[in-house]
Design a protein around this motif. Structure first.
Motif, mmCIF file in Angstrom:
data_model
loop_
_atom_site.group_PDB
_atom_site.id
_atom_site.type_symbol
_atom_site.label_atom_id
_atom_site.label_comp_id
_atom_site.label_asym_id
_atom_site.label_seq_id
_atom_site.Cartn_x
_atom_site.Cartn_y
_atom_site.Cartn_z
ATOM 1 N N ASP A 267 7.656 5.981 5.425
ATOM 2 C CA ASP A 267 7.969 7.218 4.598
ATOM 3 C C ASP A 267 6.836 8.080 3.970
ATOM 4 N N ALA A 268 5.884 8.184 4.959
ATOM 5 C CA ALA A 268 4.791 9.165 4.600
ATOM 6 C C ALA A 268 5.304 10.326 4.637
ATOM 7 N N GLN A 269 4.787 11.386 3.768
ATOM 8 C CA GLN A 269 5.071 12.696 3.493
ATOM 9 C C GLN A 269 4.545 13.628 4.892
ATOM 10 N N ALA B 36 0.977 -1.181 0.013
ATOM 11 C CA ALA B 36 0.125 0.097 0.009
ATOM 12 C C ALA B 36 0.781 1.128 0.101
ATOM 13 N N ASN B 37 0.578 2.183 -0.953
ATOM 14 C CA ASN B 37 1.205 3.396 -0.903
ATOM 15 C C ASN B 37 0.780 4.716 0.152
ATOM 16 N N VAL B 38 1.550 5.123 0.939
ATOM 17 C CA VAL B 38 1.179 5.902 2.190
ATOM 18 C C VAL B 38 1.188 7.220 1.527
ATOM 19 N N GLN B 39 1.793 7.405 0.306
ATOM 20 C CA GLN B 39 1.779 8.812 -0.259
ATOM 21 C C GLN B 39 0.302 9.157 -1.201
ATOM 22 N N LEU B 40 -0.465 8.090 -1.424
ATOM 23 C CA LEU B 40 -1.713 8.182 -2.001
ATOM 24 C C LEU B 40 -2.580 9.146 -1.236
ATOM 25 N N GLN B 41 -3.405 9.903 -1.934
ATOM 26 C CA GLN B 41 -4.387 10.810 -1.133
ATOM 27 C C GLN B 41 -5.767 10.836 -1.735
ATOM 28 N N GLN B 42 -6.851 10.768 -1.055
ATOM 29 C CA GLN B 42 -8.113 11.012 -1.398
ATOM 30 C C GLN B 42 -8.209 12.212 -2.323
ATOM 31 N N ARG B 43 -9.501 12.260 -2.678
ATOM 32 C CA ARG B 43 -9.754 13.458 -3.729
ATOM 33 C C ARG B 43 -9.313 15.026 -3.082
ATOM 34 N N HIS B 44 -9.475 15.179 -1.827
ATOM 35 C CA HIS B 44 -8.989 16.602 -1.270
ATOM 36 C C HIS B 44 -7.806 16.394 -0.686
ATOM 37 N N GLY B 45 -6.854 15.522 -1.135
ATOM 38 C CA GLY B 45 -5.473 15.533 -0.558
ATOM 39 C C GLY B 45 -5.388 14.705 0.986
ATOM 40 N N LEU B 46 -6.531 14.247 1.459
ATOM 41 C CA LEU B 46 -6.447 13.564 2.916
ATOM 42 C C LEU B 46 -5.590 12.217 2.618
ATOM 43 N N THR B 47 -4.607 11.800 3.545
ATOM 44 C CA THR B 47 -3.719 10.765 3.584
ATOM 45 C C THR B 47 -4.045 9.944 4.774
ATOM 46 N N ALA B 48 -3.366 8.844 4.639
ATOM 47 C CA ALA B 48 -3.563 8.125 6.055
ATOM 48 C C ALA B 48 -2.913 8.618 7.149
ATOM 49 N N LEU B 49 -2.020 9.503 6.748
ATOM 50 C CA LEU B 49 -1.283 10.278 7.810
ATOM 51 C C LEU B 49 -1.949 11.258 8.654
ATOM 52 N N HIS B 50 -2.765 12.007 7.678
ATOM 53 C CA HIS B 50 -3.700 13.189 8.234
ATOM 54 C C HIS B 50 -4.740 12.543 8.927
ATOM 55 N N ALA B 51 -5.265 11.235 8.587
ATOM 56 C CA ALA B 51 -6.644 10.542 9.329
ATOM 57 C C ALA B 51 -5.952 10.151 10.538
ATOM 58 N N ALA B 52 -4.763 9.500 10.687
ATOM 59 C CA ALA B 52 -4.321 9.071 12.039
ATOM 60 C C ALA B 52 -3.855 10.262 13.060
ATOM 61 N N ALA B 53 -3.434 11.271 12.505
ATOM 62 C CA ALA B 53 -3.024 12.454 13.203
ATOM 63 C C ALA B 53 -4.222 13.239 13.782
ATOM 64 N N GLN B 54 -5.364 13.485 12.876
ATOM 65 C CA GLN B 54 -6.444 13.941 13.381
ATOM 66 C C GLN B 54 -7.230 13.230 14.360
#
Length: 141
Positions: free
Chosen positions: A63-65, A31-49
């Motif tokens: 290596d998530a951005q 799985a690519n951690v750099q992939l974003q949903q339509r509005h730029g949401l990443t797995a890192l954003h979801a976890a941090a929020q």
């Protein structure tokens, strides 16, 4: 090999829900951690929020951005963690090199966002978060 669609949604959902065993399987499967949903949401954003420190750590190790932007707000994972008072996640992101000086579309930094939320909600965890954001390199964790 996972398809583009199957890489995106499950990784973000697993990060959101702090399903570390699922995250581990997805990451091992490519799985690519750099992939974003339509509005730029990443797995890192979801976890941090959502304050999922273990998931944040796993995304960073993969290596998530760290300073990827959510659109259209321009929020970073650090801003989302600060906004929601997740001091442990703020610590992880800062240690991974998150730029505390970045501004969202409104011109606010992570500390400004955290302070605005602090005055509105007064959550107990916020003081720790604000203290950590104010100290550029002397992290007191």
């Amino acid at each position: 090999m996972l398809t583009r669609i199957s890489r995106r949604q499950p990784l973000i959902l697993a990060s959101f829900e702090n399903r570390t065993s699922v995250l581990e399987l997805l990451l091992r499967a490519g799985a690519n951690v750099q992939l974003q949903q339509r509005h730029g949401l990443t797995a890192l954003h979801a976890a941090a929020q959502h304050g999922n420190a273990q998931a944040v750590g796993m995304m960073l190790a993969a290596d998530a951005q760290v300073d990827a932007r959510h659109q259209p707000s321009g929020l970073t994972a650090l801003m989302l963690a600060a906004q929601h008072g997740h001091a442990a996640v703020v610590k992880l992101l800062l240690e991974a090199g998150a730029d505390r000086r970045l501004q969202d579309k409104a011109g606010d930094t992570a500390m400004a966002i955290e302070q605005g939320m602090h005055t509105q909600m007064k959550w107990a965890n916020r003081t720790n978060c604000r203290d950590r954001l104010a100290k550029p390199f002397a992290l007191v964790y």
